[in-house]
Scaffold this motif. Structure first.
Motif, PDB file in Angstrom:
ATOM      1  N   THR A  38       0.819  -0.789   0.279  1.00 58.20           N
ATOM      2  CA  THR A  38      -0.527   0.047  -0.194  1.00 58.20           C
ATOM      3  C   THR A  38       0.685   0.971   0.157  1.00 58.20           C
ATOM      4  OG1 THR A  38      -1.789  -0.948   1.150  1.00 58.20           O
ATOM      5  CG2 THR A  38      -1.991   1.334   0.870  1.00 58.20           C
ATOM      6  N   LEU A  39       0.987   2.310  -0.748  1.00 56.14           N
ATOM      7  CA  LEU A  39       1.348   3.628  -1.064  1.00 56.14           C
ATOM      8  C   LEU A  39       0.774   4.713  -1.028  1.00 56.14           C
ATOM      9  CD1 LEU A  39       3.837   2.723  -4.427  1.00 56.14           C
ATOM     10  CD2 LEU A  39       4.503   2.131  -1.707  1.00 56.14           C
ATOM     11  N   GLU A  40       0.945   5.469   0.186  1.00 63.44           N
ATOM     12  CA  GLU A  40       0.085   7.000  -0.204  1.00 63.44           C
ATOM     13  C   GLU A  40       1.249   7.894   0.217  1.00 63.44           C
ATOM     14  OE1 GLU A  40      -0.549   9.641   1.129  1.00 63.44           O
ATOM     15  OE2 GLU A  40      -1.102   9.649   3.387  1.00 63.44           O
ATOM     16  N   LEU A  41       1.354   8.428  -1.602  1.00 66.25           N
ATOM     17  CA  LEU A  41       2.605   9.507  -1.654  1.00 66.25           C
ATOM     18  C   LEU A  41       2.214  10.659  -1.598  1.00 66.25           C
ATOM     19  CD1 LEU A  41       4.010   6.939  -4.659  1.00 66.25           C
ATOM     20  CD2 LEU A  41       4.306   6.994  -1.870  1.00 66.25           C
ATOM     21  N   GLY A  42       2.344  11.633  -2.530  1.00 65.05           N
ATOM     22  CA  GLY A  42       2.387  12.887  -2.460  1.00 65.05           C
ATOM     23  C   GLY A  42       1.042  13.588  -2.686  1.00 65.05           C
ATOM     24  N   GLY A  43       1.080  14.828  -2.944  1.00 65.71           N
ATOM     25  CA  GLY A  43      -0.770  15.676  -3.344  1.00 65.71           C
ATOM     26  C   GLY A  43      -0.103  16.759  -3.896  1.00 65.71           C
TER      27      GLY A  43
ATOM     28  N   ARG B 205      -2.267   7.389  -9.538  1.00 70.74           N
ATOM     29  CA  ARG B 205      -1.250   7.991  -9.819  1.00 70.74           C
ATOM     30  C   ARG B 205      -0.058   8.079  -9.745  1.00 70.74           C
ATOM     31  NH1 ARG B 205      -2.408  13.382 -12.856  1.00 70.74           N
ATOM     32  NH2 ARG B 205      -4.569  13.308 -12.057  1.00 70.74           N
ATOM     33  N   LYS B 206       0.376   9.662  -8.872  1.00 69.25           N
ATOM     34  CA  LYS B 206       1.692   9.230  -8.226  1.00 69.25           C
ATOM     35  C   LYS B 206       1.453   9.412  -6.766  1.00 69.25           C
ATOM     36  CE  LYS B 206       5.572   9.874 -12.018  1.00 69.25           C
ATOM     37  NZ  LYS B 206       6.725  10.688 -12.033  1.00 69.25           N
ATOM     38  N   SER B 207      -0.143   9.495  -6.626  1.00 71.28           N
ATOM     39  CA  SER B 207       0.066   9.622  -5.318  1.00 71.28           C
ATOM     40  C   SER B 207      -0.456   8.576  -4.323  1.00 71.28           C
ATOM     41  CB  SER B 207      -0.947  10.563  -5.564  1.00 71.28           C
ATOM     42  OG  SER B 207      -1.054  11.863  -5.790  1.00 71.28           O
ATOM     43  N   GLY B 208      -0.510   6.966  -5.243  1.00 70.84           N
ATOM     44  CA  GLY B 208      -0.099   6.163  -4.225  1.00 70.84           C
ATOM     45  C   GLY B 208      -1.208   4.975  -5.144  1.00 70.84           C
ATOM     46  N   PHE B 209      -0.819   4.054  -4.675  1.00 74.42           N
ATOM     47  CA  PHE B 209      -2.262   3.419  -4.470  1.00 74.42           C
ATOM     48  C   PHE B 209      -2.250   2.324  -3.038  1.00 74.42           C
ATOM     49  CE2 PHE B 209       1.825   0.943  -6.188  1.00 74.42           C
ATOM     50  CZ  PHE B 209       1.681   0.135  -5.185  1.00 74.42           C
ATOM     51  N   GLY B 210      -4.180   1.823  -3.028  1.00 76.30           N
ATOM     52  CA  GLY B 210      -4.281   1.123  -2.264  1.00 76.30           C
ATOM     53  C   GLY B 210      -5.407   2.080  -1.622  1.00 76.30           C
ATOM     54  N   ARG B 211      -6.194   1.889  -0.323  1.00 77.52           N
ATOM     55  CA  ARG B 211      -6.935   2.596   0.196  1.00 77.52           C
ATOM     56  C   ARG B 211      -6.498   2.055   2.300  1.00 77.52           C
ATOM     57  NH1 ARG B 211      -6.662   5.098  -3.482  1.00 77.52           N
ATOM     58  NH2 ARG B 211      -7.960   5.732  -4.985  1.00 77.52           N
ATOM     59  N   GLU B 212      -6.178   3.965   2.893  1.00 76.88           N
ATOM     60  CA  GLU B 212      -6.533   3.198   3.923  1.00 76.88           C
ATOM     61  C   GLU B 212      -7.546   3.786   4.694  1.00 76.88           C
ATOM     62  OE1 GLU B 212      -2.596   3.014   5.789  1.00 76.88           O
ATOM     63  OE2 GLU B 212      -2.347   4.550   4.097  1.00 76.88           O
ATOM     64  N   LYS B 213      -8.001   3.940   5.877  1.00 78.72           N
ATOM     65  CA  LYS B 213      -9.204   3.879   7.234  1.00 78.72           C
ATOM     66  C   LYS B 213     -10.430   3.656   6.022  1.00 78.72           C
ATOM     67  CE  LYS B 213      -8.811   8.304   6.390  1.00 78.72           C
ATOM     68  NZ  LYS B 213      -9.210  10.082   6.785  1.00 78.72           N
ATOM     69  N   GLY B 214     -11.628   3.444   6.706  1.00 78.21           N
ATOM     70  CA  GLY B 214     -13.025   2.398   6.300  1.00 78.21           C
ATOM     71  C   GLY B 214     -12.547   1.394   6.411  1.00 78.21           C
ATOM     72  N   LEU B 215     -14.084   0.089   6.058  1.00 76.45           N
ATOM     73  CA  LEU B 215     -13.861  -0.868   5.889  1.00 76.45           C
ATOM     74  C   LEU B 215     -12.807  -0.856   4.914  1.00 76.45           C
ATOM     75  CD1 LEU B 215     -17.422  -1.469   6.378  1.00 76.45           C
ATOM     76  CD2 LEU B 215     -15.497  -1.896   8.132  1.00 76.45           C
ATOM     77  N   GLU B 216     -12.632  -0.326   3.618  1.00 73.11           N
ATOM     78  CA  GLU B 216     -11.287  -0.277   2.400  1.00 73.11           C
ATOM     79  C   GLU B 216      -9.667  -1.248   3.466  1.00 73.11           C
ATOM     80  OE1 GLU B 216     -14.724   1.732   0.830  1.00 73.11           O
ATOM     81  OE2 GLU B 216     -14.041   2.086   2.648  1.00 73.11           O
ATOM     82  N   GLY B 217      -9.658  -0.408   4.558  1.00 74.01           N
ATOM     83  CA  GLY B 217      -8.541  -0.374   5.320  1.00 74.01           C
ATOM     84  C   GLY B 217      -8.208  -1.513   5.240  1.00 74.01           C
ATOM     85  N   VAL B 218      -9.130  -2.863   6.201  1.00 72.40           N
ATOM     86  CA  VAL B 218      -8.747  -4.036   6.370  1.00 72.40           C
ATOM     87  C   VAL B 218      -8.604  -4.489   5.379  1.00 72.40           C
ATOM     88  CG1 VAL B 218      -9.721  -5.857   7.656  1.00 72.40           C
ATOM     89  CG2 VAL B 218     -10.630  -3.378   8.447  1.00 72.40           C
ATOM     90  N   ASP B 219      -8.710  -4.447   3.080  1.00 70.04           N
ATOM     91  CA  ASP B 219      -8.403  -5.552   2.885  1.00 70.04           C
ATOM     92  C   ASP B 219      -7.432  -5.135   2.794  1.00 70.04           C
ATOM     93  OD1 ASP B 219     -11.137  -4.832   1.941  1.00 70.04           O
ATOM     94  OD2 ASP B 219     -11.568  -3.870   0.346  1.00 70.04           O
ATOM     95  N   ALA B 220      -6.308  -4.814   2.815  1.00 65.52           N
ATOM     96  CA  ALA B 220      -4.337  -5.254   2.199  1.00 65.52           C
ATOM     97  C   ALA B 220      -4.637  -5.660   3.510  1.00 65.52           C
ATOM     98  CB  ALA B 220      -3.957  -3.753   2.258  1.00 65.52           C
TER      99      ALA B 220
END
Length: 494
Positions: A262-267, A468-483
């Motif tokens: 899971t990547l959370e990059l820039g914005g 895009r270059k902000s990354g991929f995958g999701r954190e928080k919410g119920l989606e945060g468990v998926d990874a």
């Protein structure tokens, strides 16, 4: 000790007693194998206020081995028990909020109010994922014959968490809380400039009932501790928050082991204001979208994309508000705290100086500075750069500080082109009284999350992450468990 007593003690002595100084491995604090240490600075005074263990690959190996053993216990722990542990962690965080917030403010430079918000948000994250721990169900599947089929959601195993310096506690918890809810174990590498709250939270989890080895923390630099952690083949998922350049390196490092990521990059997130928007609401929203946490937020509204008819009146108000902001040491609770490091201050100064050389109009700010009360610390004036072209570096590059770039548009198509006109796609805000415009733009803007008429609307219940270059995958919410889970299909021939 009360928060006032903690603050008085710090300013009297320049230190806080009882800060954790070593790695946290297998349920206890242990020194680095080499015995080497690093210094931690108070950004508000640019002085050392503590030291901590400088980890290496040997320490990482110990932590991952502990996490492997911890996973064997935690994956078989009843979901209801996981729920109870996470709920107790939330209770302890709230009970010890003063201590955690003071340390967070000192370590990062942010205001005490912002640090309190981070601690309370972290407690809420533990509560939220406690509620998910006993609800991670599979499903039964109709195969159209007499065979019985169902799915299970299993924990992926040992997870690694590379935590940034801008939100040391909340970014940590938004990763480990869903991992723990799913039954995973974790090894955490906090940023080298903000090590303390990760160590404190790991110890707090043990007091909440978490078995030893399930959460481990190794402090140190990225090359010496972070790199061997993400390369370890026993790690089955890496959650990384940081720069694009480092994120690309992490992708390359995990590839040989086919490790989840899971990547959370820039914005470079836009706040888009249409002509019918309320000028005061836009000015106030834009102010805190960029100047919260001194602009050191991945999802900060660092671009104001504004209709030409609204430009003059909003910018007049916004400049007045920005120049009135009080900045100073975080423990004095000003409007805006310090930058995290001298190196980061220099980087922001470089961005603004190059804009000045290009002839960009600087409406306010534009200078590195110090705490007005002491003449110390790493600060930067709230800065607004006006009427920037779409290809200006101050628009295309993430500055990650209290610097707002303004772009002007004449129609909706131009607004959309400007909003989507960078390599990043993390967040966006829309200000308009027209619900049709709001929904149309919300669908067309490329971003992981879009808010309307309140830039920081939303919460931990909603997924967070970029494209895009902000990354991929999701954190928080119920989606945060998926990874942290994987599906297993089981079929019984009858």
């Amino acid at each position: 000790m009360s928060v006032d007593a903690l603050i008085s003690t710090y300013f009297a002595n320049g230190r806080l007693s009882d800060l954790p100084r070593d790695h946290f491995i297998d349920g206890r604090f242990v020194p680095a194998e080499t015995g080497n240490r690093m210094e931690s600075f108070d950004p508000g005074r640019a002085t050392v206020f503590g030291d901590f263990a400088a980890g290496t690959a040997v320490d990482v190996d110990r932590a991952v081995s502990s996490a492997v053993a911890g996973f064997a216990i935690w994956r078989d722990t009843a979901p209801a028990t996981r729920c109870a542990v996470l709920m107790e962690a939330a209770r302890l965080m709230r009970a010890e909020a003063d201590w955690l917030a003071v340390v967070e403010s000192l370590d990062s430079g942010k205001t005490l109010a912002e640090a309190y918000g981070d601690v309370q948000g972290s407690a809420r994250l533990f509560e939220y994922y406690a509620g998910a721990a006993d609800k991670l169900d599979g499903r039964s599947v109709n195969l159209g014959n007499d065979n019985a089929a169902f799915t299970l959601r299993e924990p992926v195993g040992v997870t690694a968490h590379i935590v940034p310096w801008n939100y040391p506690s909340s970014t940590l918890v938004r990763g480990i809380a869903p991992a723990l809810a799913a039954g995973c174990s974790a090894v955490v590498k906090p940023a080298e400039t903000t090590p303390y709250t990760a160590l404190m939270i790991a110890e707090l989890l043990i007091r909440a009932g978490l078995p030893a080895g399930v959460v481990n923390v190794v402090t140190g630099t990225g090359p010496e501790a972070g790199a061997p952690l993400v390369r370890d083949p026993r790690v089955r998922h890496v959650t990384f928050t940081g720069s694009v350049q480092t994120g690309v390196g992490v992708m390359q490092a995990v590839a040989p082991n086919v490790t989840g990521l899971t990547l959370e990059l820039g914005g470079k997130s836009p706040l888009v204001a249409f002509a019918d928007a309320d000028a005061e609401k836009v000015a106030e929203g834009a102010l805190w979208a960029i100047f919260s946490n001194a602009g050191q937020i991945c999802s900060a509204g660092s671009r104001l994309v504004i209709h030409r008819d609204l430009h003059a009146q909003v910018l007049e108000r916004l400049v007045q508000k920005a120049t009135a902001l009080r900045f100073g040491h975080g423990l004095h609770n000003p409007d805006m705290g310090a930058l995290n490091s001298e190196r980061h201050q220099a980087a922001i100064s470089g961005h603004v100086e190059r804009a000045r050389i290009r002839g960009v109009e600087i409406l306010c700010g534009g200078q590195a500075t110090t705490d007005p009360a002491t003449g110390k610390g790493w600060f930067f004036e709230p800065t607004i750069l006006d009427a920037l072209s779409a290809d200006d570096p101050a628009i295309q590059q993430e500055i990650f500080g209290p610097v707002l770039g303004v772009q002007v548009f004449d129609d909706e198509d131009e607004a959309l082109a400007l909003a989507n006109g960078t390599e990043f796609a993390l967040a966006a805000g829309i200000y308009t009284k027209d619900i049709s415009t709001a929904l149309r733009m919300a669908r067309r803007i490329d971003a992981g999350q879009v808010t309307v008429n309140d830039y920081w609307a939303g919460g931990i219940e909603l997924p967070f992450g970029g494209n895009r270059k902000s990354g991929f995958g999701r954190e928080k919410g119920l989606e945060g468990v998926d990874a942290y889970t994987r599906a297993k299909a089981i079929t019984l021939a009858v």
